[in-house]
Design an enzyme around this catalytic site. Sequence first.
Site, mmCIF file in Angstrom:
data_model
loop_
_atom_site.group_PDB
_atom_site.id
_atom_site.type_symbol
_atom_site.label_atom_id
_atom_site.label_comp_id
_atom_site.label_asym_id
_atom_site.label_seq_id
_atom_site.Cartn_x
_atom_site.Cartn_y
_atom_site.Cartn_z
ATOM 1 C CG ASP A 1 -2.089 -0.871 1.172
ATOM 2 O OD1 ASP A 1 -2.132 -1.747 0.285
ATOM 3 O OD2 ASP A 1 -2.983 -0.712 2.023
ATOM 4 C CG HIS B 1 -4.423 2.938 -0.709
ATOM 5 N ND1 HIS B 1 -5.291 2.185 0.045
ATOM 6 C CD2 HIS B 1 -3.537 3.473 0.187
ATOM 7 C CE1 HIS B 1 -4.948 2.260 1.322
ATOM 8 N NE2 HIS B 1 -3.897 3.048 1.439
ATOM 9 C CG HIS C 1 -3.435 7.559 2.765
ATOM 10 N ND1 HIS C 1 -3.156 7.487 4.107
ATOM 11 C CD2 HIS C 1 -3.404 6.284 2.317
ATOM 12 C CE1 HIS C 1 -2.940 6.221 4.438
ATOM 13 N NE2 HIS C 1 -3.097 5.466 3.366
ATOM 14 C CG HIS D 1 2.303 -0.072 4.524
ATOM 15 N ND1 HIS D 1 2.126 -1.046 5.484
ATOM 16 C CD2 HIS D 1 1.119 0.576 4.396
ATOM 17 C CE1 HIS D 1 0.878 -0.982 5.928
ATOM 18 N NE2 HIS D 1 0.246 -0.011 5.301
HETATM 19 ZN ZN LIG Z 1 -2.692 3.421 3.112
#
Ligand SMILES: [Zn+2]
Length: 230
Positions: A47, A98, A102, A192
Amino acid sequence: MIAEVSCATVASAAALAWGAFERNSPLFGRVQRRLSGGEAVVALTFDDGPNAHATPSILDTLGSEGVRATFFVLGRHADRWPSLVARARREGHVVGNHGYHHQKLLWKSPRYVRDDIAAGAAAILRAGCDRPTLFRAPHGQRNPWVTAIARAGGQRTVGWTLGVWDTARPGAPIIADRVVRGAGCGSIILLHDGDGYDPDGDRRQTAAALPMIIRGLRERGFSFTTLGPT
Ligand SMILES: [Zn+2]
Protein backbone atom coordinates in the site's frame (compact mmCIF):
# COMPACT_ATOMS: atom_id res chain seq x y z
CA MET A 1 -36.94 4.30 29.35
CA ILE A 2 -34.21 6.86 29.15
CA ALA A 3 -31.74 4.18 30.11
CA GLU A 4 -33.06 1.93 27.33
CA VAL A 5 -32.70 4.67 24.74
CA SER A 6 -29.18 5.47 25.76
CA CYS A 7 -28.27 1.76 25.76
CA ALA A 8 -29.63 1.44 22.23
CA THR A 9 -27.75 4.56 21.21
CA VAL A 10 -24.55 3.22 22.65
CA ALA A 11 -25.13 -0.15 20.99
CA SER A 12 -25.69 1.39 17.56
CA ALA A 13 -22.77 3.75 17.99
CA ALA A 14 -20.64 0.73 18.86
CA ALA A 15 -21.93 -1.10 15.78
CA LEU A 16 -21.14 1.91 13.62
CA ALA A 17 -17.63 2.14 15.03
CA TRP A 18 -17.11 -1.57 14.52
CA GLY A 19 -18.28 -1.36 10.92
CA ALA A 20 -15.93 1.51 10.26
CA PHE A 21 -12.83 0.45 12.10
CA GLU A 22 -12.92 -3.29 11.64
CA ARG A 23 -11.37 -3.50 8.22
CA ASN A 24 -13.10 -6.72 7.26
CA SER A 25 -16.50 -5.91 8.75
CA PRO A 26 -19.40 -6.91 6.48
CA LEU A 27 -21.62 -4.24 8.07
CA PHE A 28 -20.75 -1.68 5.40
CA GLY A 29 -20.72 -4.06 2.44
CA ARG A 30 -18.67 -6.98 1.32
CA VAL A 31 -14.90 -6.88 1.60
CA GLN A 32 -12.53 -9.59 0.44
CA ARG A 33 -10.46 -10.52 3.47
CA ARG A 34 -8.71 -13.68 2.27
CA LEU A 35 -8.18 -15.77 -0.82
CA SER A 36 -10.80 -18.34 -1.62
CA GLY A 37 -9.86 -22.01 -1.64
CA GLY A 38 -7.81 -23.77 0.96
CA GLU A 39 -4.49 -24.01 -0.83
CA ALA A 40 -1.14 -22.98 0.60
CA VAL A 41 -1.18 -19.72 -1.34
CA VAL A 42 -0.78 -16.18 -0.08
CA ALA A 43 -1.07 -12.74 -1.70
CA LEU A 44 1.52 -10.07 -0.97
CA THR A 45 -0.01 -6.59 -1.14
CA PHE A 46 1.78 -3.24 -0.90
CA ASP A 47 0.00 0.00 0.00
CA ASP A 48 0.71 3.73 -0.21
CA GLY A 49 3.30 3.70 -2.98
CA PRO A 50 4.93 4.25 -5.24
CA ASN A 51 7.96 5.43 -3.34
CA ALA A 52 11.20 6.42 -5.04
CA HIS A 53 13.39 4.36 -2.69
CA ALA A 54 11.39 1.30 -1.67
CA THR A 55 9.32 0.51 -4.76
CA PRO A 56 12.21 -0.11 -7.20
CA SER A 57 13.91 -2.38 -4.69
CA ILE A 58 10.69 -4.28 -4.04
CA LEU A 59 10.10 -4.69 -7.78
CA ASP A 60 13.68 -5.90 -8.21
CA THR A 61 13.20 -8.54 -5.52
CA LEU A 62 9.83 -9.68 -6.84
CA GLY A 63 11.29 -9.93 -10.33
CA SER A 64 14.35 -11.91 -9.33
CA GLU A 65 12.25 -14.26 -7.19
CA GLY A 66 9.53 -14.69 -9.81
CA VAL A 67 6.81 -13.50 -7.41
CA ARG A 68 3.86 -11.37 -8.46
CA ALA A 69 2.17 -9.02 -6.04
CA THR A 70 -0.64 -6.48 -5.81
CA PHE A 71 0.10 -2.77 -5.34
CA PHE A 72 -2.59 -0.48 -3.95
CA VAL A 73 -1.10 2.75 -5.21
CA LEU A 74 -1.99 6.18 -3.88
CA GLY A 75 -3.08 8.54 -6.65
CA ARG A 76 -0.97 11.50 -5.58
CA HIS A 77 2.13 9.33 -5.39
CA ALA A 78 1.27 7.70 -8.72
CA ASP A 79 1.15 11.17 -10.27
CA ARG A 80 4.62 11.88 -8.89
CA TRP A 81 6.17 8.59 -10.02
CA PRO A 82 3.98 7.24 -12.83
CA SER A 83 6.88 5.31 -14.32
CA LEU A 84 7.03 3.12 -11.19
CA VAL A 85 3.33 2.32 -11.47
CA ALA A 86 3.81 1.49 -15.15
CA ARG A 87 6.81 -0.66 -14.29
CA ALA A 88 4.82 -2.66 -11.73
CA ARG A 89 2.11 -3.34 -14.29
CA ARG A 90 4.61 -4.14 -17.03
CA GLU A 91 6.32 -6.69 -14.80
CA GLY A 92 3.09 -8.56 -14.24
CA HIS A 93 1.89 -7.14 -10.94
CA VAL A 94 -1.66 -6.01 -10.28
CA VAL A 95 -2.23 -2.31 -9.69
CA GLY A 96 -5.18 -1.51 -7.41
CA ASN A 97 -6.61 1.79 -6.23
CA HIS A 98 -5.94 3.22 -2.76
CA GLY A 99 -7.67 6.54 -3.49
CA TYR A 100 -5.92 9.84 -4.07
CA HIS A 101 -5.40 11.79 -0.84
CA HIS A 102 -5.23 9.07 1.82
CA GLN A 103 -7.77 10.79 4.03
CA LYS A 104 -9.64 8.46 6.38
CA LEU A 105 -13.04 7.97 4.80
CA LEU A 106 -15.06 7.31 7.94
CA TRP A 107 -16.62 10.77 8.20
CA LYS A 108 -16.36 11.76 4.55
CA SER A 109 -19.42 12.54 2.43
CA PRO A 110 -20.50 10.37 -0.52
CA ARG A 111 -19.28 13.12 -2.84
CA TYR A 112 -15.82 13.17 -1.22
CA VAL A 113 -15.53 9.38 -1.35
CA ARG A 114 -16.65 9.26 -4.98
CA ASP A 115 -14.21 11.99 -5.98
CA ASP A 116 -11.27 10.43 -4.12
CA ILE A 117 -11.83 6.95 -5.56
CA ALA A 118 -12.29 8.41 -9.07
CA ALA A 119 -9.15 10.56 -8.73
CA GLY A 120 -7.12 7.53 -7.64
CA ALA A 121 -8.37 5.53 -10.62
CA ALA A 122 -7.62 8.45 -12.97
CA ALA A 123 -4.01 8.63 -11.74
CA ILE A 124 -3.61 4.90 -12.43
CA LEU A 125 -4.93 5.43 -15.96
CA ARG A 126 -2.57 8.41 -16.46
CA ALA A 127 0.31 6.10 -15.53
CA GLY A 128 -0.67 3.93 -18.47
CA CYS A 129 -2.35 1.11 -16.56
CA ASP A 130 -5.76 -0.42 -17.09
CA ARG A 131 -8.72 0.84 -15.12
CA PRO A 132 -8.36 -0.68 -11.61
CA THR A 133 -10.76 -3.37 -10.50
CA LEU A 134 -9.64 -3.41 -6.85
CA PHE A 135 -9.95 -0.75 -4.14
CA ARG A 136 -8.54 -0.69 -0.65
CA ALA A 137 -9.66 2.09 1.70
CA PRO A 138 -6.99 4.05 3.61
CA HIS A 139 -6.50 2.24 6.94
CA GLY A 140 -9.30 -0.08 5.87
CA GLN A 141 -11.75 2.52 7.19
CA ARG A 142 -15.12 2.63 5.53
CA ASN A 143 -18.56 4.04 6.09
CA PRO A 144 -21.93 2.89 4.76
CA TRP A 145 -21.25 4.14 1.22
CA VAL A 146 -17.56 3.47 0.53
CA THR A 147 -17.94 -0.11 -0.69
CA ALA A 148 -21.00 0.72 -2.80
CA ILE A 149 -19.28 3.70 -4.44
CA ALA A 150 -16.19 1.61 -5.22
CA ARG A 151 -18.39 -1.10 -6.69
CA ALA A 152 -20.23 1.46 -8.82
CA GLY A 153 -16.80 2.45 -10.14
CA GLY A 154 -16.05 -1.15 -11.06
CA GLN A 155 -13.82 -1.89 -8.07
CA ARG A 156 -14.08 -4.65 -5.52
CA THR A 157 -13.11 -3.56 -2.00
CA VAL A 158 -10.27 -5.57 -0.51
CA GLY A 159 -9.13 -5.80 3.10
CA TRP A 160 -6.39 -7.98 4.45
CA THR A 161 -5.80 -10.98 6.63
CA LEU A 162 -2.44 -10.15 8.16
CA GLY A 163 -0.89 -6.77 8.91
CA VAL A 164 2.52 -6.65 10.61
CA TRP A 165 2.96 -2.93 11.42
CA ASP A 166 5.89 -2.57 9.04
CA THR A 167 5.13 1.18 8.99
CA ALA A 168 6.47 1.40 12.56
CA ARG A 169 9.86 0.27 11.21
CA PRO A 170 10.67 -2.37 13.81
CA GLY A 171 13.56 -3.71 11.72
CA ALA A 172 13.56 -5.88 8.62
CA PRO A 173 14.09 -9.21 10.45
CA ILE A 174 11.13 -8.52 12.74
CA ILE A 175 8.89 -7.56 9.82
CA ALA A 176 9.88 -10.76 8.02
CA ASP A 177 9.41 -12.91 11.12
CA ARG A 178 5.91 -11.54 11.75
CA VAL A 179 4.87 -12.29 8.17
CA VAL A 180 6.41 -15.75 8.00
CA ARG A 181 4.95 -16.81 11.37
CA GLY A 182 1.60 -15.12 10.89
CA ALA A 183 0.65 -16.20 7.38
CA GLY A 184 -1.84 -18.98 6.78
CA CYS A 185 -3.50 -20.55 3.78
CA GLY A 186 -5.18 -17.83 1.76
CA SER A 187 -3.72 -14.92 3.72
CA ILE A 188 -3.79 -11.51 2.12
CA ILE A 189 -0.66 -9.91 3.58
CA LEU A 190 -0.50 -6.14 4.05
CA LEU A 191 2.87 -4.44 3.58
CA HIS A 192 3.78 -0.87 2.62
CA ASP A 193 6.08 0.30 -0.15
CA GLY A 194 5.10 3.91 0.55
CA ASP A 195 3.91 6.27 3.27
CA GLY A 196 0.35 7.54 2.86
CA TYR A 197 1.24 10.92 4.37
CA ASP A 198 4.84 11.48 3.29
CA PRO A 199 5.80 10.85 -0.34
CA ASP A 200 9.42 10.54 0.75
CA GLY A 201 8.65 8.31 3.75
CA ASP A 202 11.15 5.59 4.54
CA ARG A 203 9.96 2.08 3.67
CA ARG A 204 13.38 0.57 3.11
CA GLN A 205 12.91 -1.85 6.01
CA THR A 206 9.94 -3.39 4.23
CA ALA A 207 12.00 -3.64 1.05
CA ALA A 208 14.87 -5.23 2.98
CA ALA A 209 12.48 -7.71 4.63
CA LEU A 210 11.00 -8.92 1.36
CA PRO A 211 13.69 -11.47 0.40
CA MET A 212 13.40 -13.00 3.90
CA ILE A 213 9.61 -13.01 3.65
CA ILE A 214 9.64 -14.82 0.31
CA ARG A 215 12.25 -17.32 1.44
CA GLY A 216 10.51 -18.00 4.76
CA LEU A 217 7.07 -18.43 3.24
CA ARG A 218 8.44 -20.77 0.59
CA GLU A 219 10.11 -22.84 3.31
CA ARG A 220 6.68 -23.13 4.93
CA GLY A 221 5.32 -24.42 1.61
CA PHE A 222 3.48 -21.32 0.44
CA SER A 223 3.32 -20.03 -3.10
CA PHE A 224 2.24 -16.56 -4.20
CA THR A 225 -0.58 -15.10 -6.21
CA THR A 226 -2.07 -11.74 -7.02
CA LEU A 227 -5.59 -10.59 -6.25
CA GLY A 228 -7.77 -11.26 -9.23
CA PRO A 229 -10.17 -8.96 -11.07
CA THR A 230 -13.71 -8.42 -9.87
ZN1 LIG B 1 -2.69 3.42 3.11
